[in-house]
Enzyme design. Structure first.
Site, PDB file in Angstrom:
ATOM      1  N   CYS A   1     -32.276  41.941  -9.026  1.00 55.29           N
ATOM      2  CA  CYS A   1     -32.233  42.240  -7.473  1.00 55.29           C
ATOM      3  C   CYS A   1     -32.722  44.000  -7.263  1.00 55.29           C
ATOM      4  O   CYS A   1     -33.550  43.921  -6.061  1.00 55.29           O
ATOM      5  CB  CYS A   1     -30.525  42.885  -7.195  1.00 55.29           C
ATOM      6  SG  CYS A   1     -30.640  42.933  -5.430  1.00 55.29           S
TER       7      CYS A   1
ATOM      8  N   CYS B   1     -22.372  40.134  -6.062  1.00 59.74           N
ATOM      9  CA  CYS B   1     -22.238  39.984  -4.752  1.00 59.74           C
ATOM     10  C   CYS B   1     -22.383  38.710  -4.240  1.00 59.74           C
ATOM     11  O   CYS B   1     -21.170  38.845  -3.184  1.00 59.74           O
ATOM     12  CB  CYS B   1     -23.419  40.756  -3.788  1.00 59.74           C
ATOM     13  SG  CYS B   1     -25.393  40.070  -4.099  1.00 59.74           S
TER      14      CYS B   1
END
Length: 389
Positions: free
Chosen positions: A115, A212
């Protein structure tokens, strides 16, 4: 009043636009507050990374519905513009799909590295440029400082327990020129104190804990939905060839795992290797976990000399093979097939393909990050079953 960190930018603040990546948490909110209070032209940006409606009921996950709302409330409090960008499709492609594919192939991924490398830094930096920003600032706990030659270097954070340099090893030298990490020289307690001073509504918000996009930490649910073959059962095989039982799918196992094997043996056994092609989980005694050398791929190098020179000189480094491990002494070299390798001075346990091998210049709390790569293979100290029997 809490001491403010050095914001480390060039030019007049009023004419310098800074985009702040705002997750809705206290750290990135304080970063926005620091630049806003110092008179910078601040723009807050929050990334919608997945279907936040599905995750809105959860606490402890980045950029769910509540987090987007919190970020917008912080921006309103600070009087700065705030935008929510739909990065869902690129996040799925660059992070979630890779995450599932890695587990299906028997390796253990680090989605936060992917990410940071792609969505947050590569793509968000491009967006910041489109918005006319000179800098992109984030709430990561890592220090960025100017080097004598004019480049910038990354260093471990002042608060060792918060240091995130391991997850940022793939940040390139070019990206560092435009990235700023003002919390790298601060402690969490001071960050929360600043949040209270700034009157931010997230001053007491708990820190995020889970990956997440993984509901409640149940990553297997995500993997099985995208790559159902990772849930196919298979054999648990001892290093000596004995079949000891059945496993629930390779996605449930990682190198060094002891608990949850579901087999009864007189001695403790650990996962030593995962052969996804054969749907086998291979186990053995703890001695078989010790690794003396690691080959790495997708290397990002931030050192002072070219990486090829560092390999040729067999440069001394310190390495972390897991985020929670301290750096240990090693040296660089080339494997017999020419790929970059790291030779460890003392054997390390639990070295898993897919994880990161991160390089530092020393083992101290203020060590400089030299880069790193993805672990491809690990050479065990014990070369035969007899040696670990």
């Amino acid at each position: 009043m809490t001491d403010l960190p050095l914001l480390d930018t060039d030019g007049d603040p009023a004419s310098t636009r800074v985009v702040v990546a705002m997750s809705g948490g206290v750290d990135s909110s304080v970063v926005a507050g620091l630049y806003a209070r110092a008179g910078y032209d601040v723009v807050g940006v929050t990334l919608q990374l997945y279907d936040h409606g599905e995750a809105a009921h959860r606490r402890g996950a980045c950029c769910a519905g509540q987090d987007i709302y919190d970020a917008s409330e912080v921006a309103r409090t600070l009087g700065i513009p705030h935008y929510v960008l739909d990065y869902e499709s690129r996040f799925k492609e660059e992070v979630i799909d890779r995450f599932a594919a890695s587990y299906a192939s028997g390796v253990t991924p680090i989605p936060c590295v992917d990410c940071n490398r792609t969505v947050k830094f590569r793509d968000l930096l491009a967006t910041a440029e489109e918005l006319g920003a000179r800098y992109l600032a984030t709430g990561h706990y890592v220090a960025s400082r100017a080097l004598p030659d004019g480049r910038r270097g990354l260093y471990r954070a002042a608060e060792e327990a918060r240091d995130q340099s391991y997850f940022l090893y793939a940040t390139t030298a070019a990206q560092l020129e435009r990235l700023r990490f003002p919390l790298g020289e601060m402690r969490k307690a001071d960050v929360r104190a600043l949040a209270a001073e700034f009157g931010l509504p997230v001053a007491d918000k708990p820190d995020s804990q889970d990956i997440c996009f993984v509901p409640g930490g149940d990553y297997a649910q995500v993997v099985q939905r995208l790559r159902p073959e990772a849930a196919e059962p298979g054999d648990i095989v001892h290093l000596d060839g004995r079949v000891l039982g059945r496993h629930r799918g390779v996605m449930h196992y990682t190198i060094g795992q002891r608990k949850g094997l579901g087999i009864a043996t007189p001695e403790p056994l650990y996962v030593i290797a995962i052969d996804a092609a054969r749907q086998q989980v291979r186990v053995g005694p703890r001695a078989a976990l010790s690794v003396s050398a690691i080959t790495i791929d997708d290397v990002n190098w931030l050192g002072d000399i070219p990486f090829t020179d560092a390999l040729a000189r067999q440069a001394d480094v310190y390495v972390k093979v897991r985020s929670t491990r301290p750096p240990v002494p090693a040296h660089l070299a080339r494997a017999t097939d020419g790929t970059p390798a790291v030779h460890l001075a003392v054997g390390e346990e639990g070295v898993a393909p897919g994880q990161a091998c991160v390089l530092y210049d020393d083992a101290g709390a203020a060590a400089r990050l030299l880069g790193g790569g993805t672990i491809m293979r690990a050479e065990r100290v014990a070369k035969s079953v007899a040696e670990v029997a």
